[in-house]
Design a protein around this motif. Structure first.
Motif, PDB file in Angstrom:
ATOM      1  N   LEU A  31      38.008  45.342  33.164  1.00 32.90           N
ATOM      2  CA  LEU A  31      38.223  44.221  34.078  1.00 32.90           C
ATOM      3  C   LEU A  31      36.954  43.800  34.798  1.00 32.90           C
ATOM      4  O   LEU A  31      36.886  42.683  35.314  1.00 32.90           O
ATOM      5  CB  LEU A  31      39.310  44.584  35.102  1.00 32.90           C
ATOM      6  CG  LEU A  31      40.730  44.637  34.528  1.00 32.90           C
ATOM      7  CD1 LEU A  31      41.699  45.223  35.541  1.00 32.90           C
ATOM      8  CD2 LEU A  31      41.175  43.250  34.126  1.00 32.90           C
ATOM      9  N   MET A  86      53.058  43.479  40.151  1.00 33.74           N
ATOM     10  CA  MET A  86      51.953  44.235  39.555  1.00 33.74           C
ATOM     11  C   MET A  86      52.223  45.728  39.635  1.00 33.74           C
ATOM     12  O   MET A  86      52.066  46.457  38.651  1.00 33.74           O
ATOM     13  CB  MET A  86      50.652  43.903  40.299  1.00 33.74           C
ATOM     14  CG  MET A  86      49.967  42.667  39.789  1.00 33.74           C
ATOM     15  SD  MET A  86      49.409  42.876  38.083  1.00 33.74           S
ATOM     16  CE  MET A  86      48.747  41.261  37.753  1.00 33.74           C
ATOM     17  N   LEU A 125      38.249  50.228  37.206  1.00 31.21           N
ATOM     18  CA  LEU A 125      38.251  48.835  36.767  1.00 31.21           C
ATOM     19  C   LEU A 125      37.335  48.633  35.569  1.00 31.21           C
ATOM     20  O   LEU A 125      37.634  47.841  34.665  1.00 31.21           O
ATOM     21  CB  LEU A 125      37.812  47.931  37.922  1.00 31.21           C
ATOM     22  CG  LEU A 125      38.802  47.785  39.078  1.00 31.21           C
ATOM     23  CD1 LEU A 125      38.164  47.057  40.247  1.00 31.21           C
ATOM     24  CD2 LEU A 125      40.041  47.043  38.611  1.00 31.21           C
ATOM     25  N   VAL A 135      40.751  40.089  31.791  1.00 32.19           N
ATOM     26  CA  VAL A 135      41.827  39.285  32.370  1.00 32.19           C
ATOM     27  C   VAL A 135      42.568  38.530  31.273  1.00 32.19           C
ATOM     28  O   VAL A 135      43.795  38.358  31.331  1.00 32.19           O
ATOM     29  CB  VAL A 135      41.255  38.323  33.421  1.00 32.19           C
ATOM     30  CG1 VAL A 135      42.364  37.563  34.114  1.00 32.19           C
ATOM     31  CG2 VAL A 135      40.429  39.082  34.444  1.00 32.19           C
ATOM     32  N   ARG A 188      42.167  48.013  44.595  1.00 35.45           N
ATOM     33  CA  ARG A 188      41.500  47.462  43.414  1.00 35.45           C
ATOM     34  C   ARG A 188      41.720  45.959  43.315  1.00 35.45           C
ATOM     35  O   ARG A 188      40.817  45.211  42.930  1.00 35.45           O
ATOM     36  CB  ARG A 188      42.001  48.171  42.155  1.00 35.45           C
ATOM     37  CG  ARG A 188      41.361  49.537  41.974  1.00 35.45           C
ATOM     38  CD  ARG A 188      41.541  50.055  40.576  1.00 35.45           C
ATOM     39  NE  ARG A 188      42.895  50.510  40.305  1.00 35.45           N
ATOM     40  CZ  ARG A 188      43.290  51.762  40.451  1.00 35.45           C
ATOM     41  NH1 ARG A 188      42.445  52.677  40.860  1.00 35.45           N
ATOM     42  NH2 ARG A 188      44.536  52.106  40.199  1.00 35.45           N
ATOM     43  N   ARG A 189      42.918  45.505  43.659  1.00 35.37           N
ATOM     44  CA  ARG A 189      43.133  44.051  43.667  1.00 35.37           C
ATOM     45  C   ARG A 189      42.248  43.392  44.707  1.00 35.37           C
ATOM     46  O   ARG A 189      41.705  42.294  44.485  1.00 35.37           O
ATOM     47  CB  ARG A 189      44.602  43.741  43.928  1.00 35.37           C
ATOM     48  CG  ARG A 189      45.476  43.940  42.712  1.00 35.37           C
ATOM     49  CD  ARG A 189      46.791  43.200  42.882  1.00 35.37           C
ATOM     50  NE  ARG A 189      47.482  43.576  44.111  1.00 35.37           N
ATOM     51  CZ  ARG A 189      48.330  44.583  44.201  1.00 35.37           C
ATOM     52  NH1 ARG A 189      48.608  45.298  43.143  1.00 35.37           N
ATOM     53  NH2 ARG A 189      48.901  44.878  45.345  1.00 35.37           N
ATOM     54  N   LEU A 217      38.835  43.014  43.256  1.00 31.15           N
ATOM     55  CA  LEU A 217      38.775  41.874  42.333  1.00 31.15           C
ATOM     56  C   LEU A 217      38.766  40.551  43.088  1.00 31.15           C
ATOM     57  O   LEU A 217      38.083  39.601  42.692  1.00 31.15           O
ATOM     58  CB  LEU A 217      39.955  41.925  41.367  1.00 31.15           C
ATOM     59  CG  LEU A 217      39.839  42.991  40.278  1.00 31.15           C
ATOM     60  CD1 LEU A 217      41.044  42.955  39.376  1.00 31.15           C
ATOM     61  CD2 LEU A 217      38.577  42.782  39.462  1.00 31.15           C
ATOM     62  N   GLU A 243      52.313  40.940  43.981  1.00 24.03           N
ATOM     63  CA  GLU A 243      51.802  42.283  44.227  1.00 24.03           C
ATOM     64  C   GLU A 243      52.845  43.327  43.846  1.00 24.03           C
ATOM     65  O   GLU A 243      52.528  44.331  43.199  1.00 24.03           O
ATOM     66  CB  GLU A 243      51.410  42.418  45.690  1.00 24.03           C
ATOM     67  CG  GLU A 243      50.431  41.317  46.111  1.00 24.03           C
ATOM     68  CD  GLU A 243      50.333  41.186  47.614  1.00 24.03           C
ATOM     69  OE1 GLU A 243      51.171  41.787  48.314  1.00 24.03           O
ATOM     70  OE2 GLU A 243      49.415  40.483  48.077  1.00 24.03           O
ATOM     71  N   ALA A 301      44.724  48.097  31.963  1.00 25.74           N
ATOM     72  CA  ALA A 301      44.456  47.039  32.936  1.00 25.74           C
ATOM     73  C   ALA A 301      45.627  46.887  33.902  1.00 25.74           C
ATOM     74  O   ALA A 301      45.424  46.691  35.098  1.00 25.74           O
ATOM     75  CB  ALA A 301      44.188  45.725  32.212  1.00 25.74           C
ATOM     76  N   LEU A 307      47.028  35.644  37.585  1.00 23.22           N
ATOM     77  CA  LEU A 307      45.982  35.928  36.609  1.00 23.22           C
ATOM     78  C   LEU A 307      45.224  34.664  36.210  1.00 23.22           C
ATOM     79  O   LEU A 307      44.003  34.698  36.006  1.00 23.22           O
ATOM     80  CB  LEU A 307      46.594  36.583  35.374  1.00 23.22           C
ATOM     81  CG  LEU A 307      47.029  38.031  35.568  1.00 23.22           C
ATOM     82  CD1 LEU A 307      47.622  38.581  34.287  1.00 23.22           C
ATOM     83  CD2 LEU A 307      45.858  38.888  36.004  1.00 23.22           C
ATOM     84  N   LEU A 340      45.466  47.330  37.964  1.00 25.62           N
ATOM     85  CA  LEU A 340      45.839  46.285  38.930  1.00 25.62           C
ATOM     86  C   LEU A 340      46.971  46.719  39.850  1.00 25.62           C
ATOM     87  O   LEU A 340      47.341  45.981  40.757  1.00 25.62           O
ATOM     88  CB  LEU A 340      46.250  45.010  38.192  1.00 25.62           C
ATOM     89  CG  LEU A 340      45.107  44.141  37.701  1.00 25.62           C
ATOM     90  CD1 LEU A 340      45.626  42.896  37.033  1.00 25.62           C
ATOM     91  CD2 LEU A 340      44.215  43.770  38.862  1.00 25.62           C
TER      92      LEU A 340
END
Lengths: 120, 120
Positions: free
Chosen positions: B55, A7, B50, B74, B15-16, B19, A4, B6, A81, B10
């Motif tokens: 994504l 990212m 996104l 991805v 947003r993570r 996903l 995290e 992207a 990923l 992320l």
DNA sequence: CAACTTCGTAACTCATGACTTACCGTAAGC
DNA sequence: GCTTACGGTAAGTCATGAGTTACGAAGTTG
């Protein structure tokens, strides 16, 4: 675990530029600052973030601090990923199969709705 | 090409989380909003980001909009990380070899210095 | 020792974006 | 046709962080 922070670190374009500079070989802070359109303290702060994220390693030689990409940190991102990618593919295949079997049969709604909330 | 958008997408934890919700199956906006600690408009805005990042994909069914992970987006990220990873490994190996051959021979400085600049 | 290089940190400014509430368009159900 | 569920958009607030300048610490060289 710590993908995290990595990212968030890769979100900034300047930090990605720093990593692109380090792709070929290790560099010291001044060299990166000369190759980038920002000041040297800015590079230092970015390197601090990248180091905390486990994406680069630092080694002092004389008065100069050399930084290099840490393959382990990149591997953590790749793992995240990869997992998301395989899950997405599986979900996609499942969805396609369910859609085809629904296309031949009667079409029932996906989810019986009950007031999906607007408030957090 | 568009791995930069992207990456920025992320960066945000919400947003993570979106996903991660979409990893198993496609969901509509209200469902995600109920599962998340933010309001539905916030989820809408995140889904917009996104989607722009490639994504997720959106499909309307009735009044509900279902979103699913787009494996292509991805894959772009995986490609970027894979390239950086292999480059970092190669640079690491080269650095190690050069260090060993310098250890046996005379130790010369890495870079003849010329005032690395402080200003952008 | 003194001058210089290299780098990190502190203090500050300023823009970006994440979130909220309020509103409007659109499809389904009585 | 009117009402209700669903979701996208607008406007505004507030915190985060990327950038700067200024300064100090550690090391090398004359």
């Amino acid at each position: 675990m710590s993908y995290e922070v990595a990212m968030a670190a890769l979100a900034d374009p300047t930090r990605r530029a720093i990593l692109d500079l380090l792709r070929t070989r290790a560099l010291c802070v001044g060299e990166m600052a000369m190759a980038l359109p920002v000041s040297r303290p800015a590079v230092s702060q970015h390197l601090r973030v990248l180091s905390d994220a486990g994406l680069v390693t630092a080694t002092s030689r004389g008065t100069r601090n050399f930084y290099a990409i840490d393959p382990e940190g990149v591997a953590a991102l790749r793992g995240y990923l990869d997992a998301m990618w395989s899950d997405a593919l599986a979900a996609f295949a499942r969805e396609a199969e369910r859609a085809s079997e629904r296309g031949a049969d009667a079409r029932h709604p996906d989810v019986p709705p009950t007031r999906t909330g607007d408030r957090p």
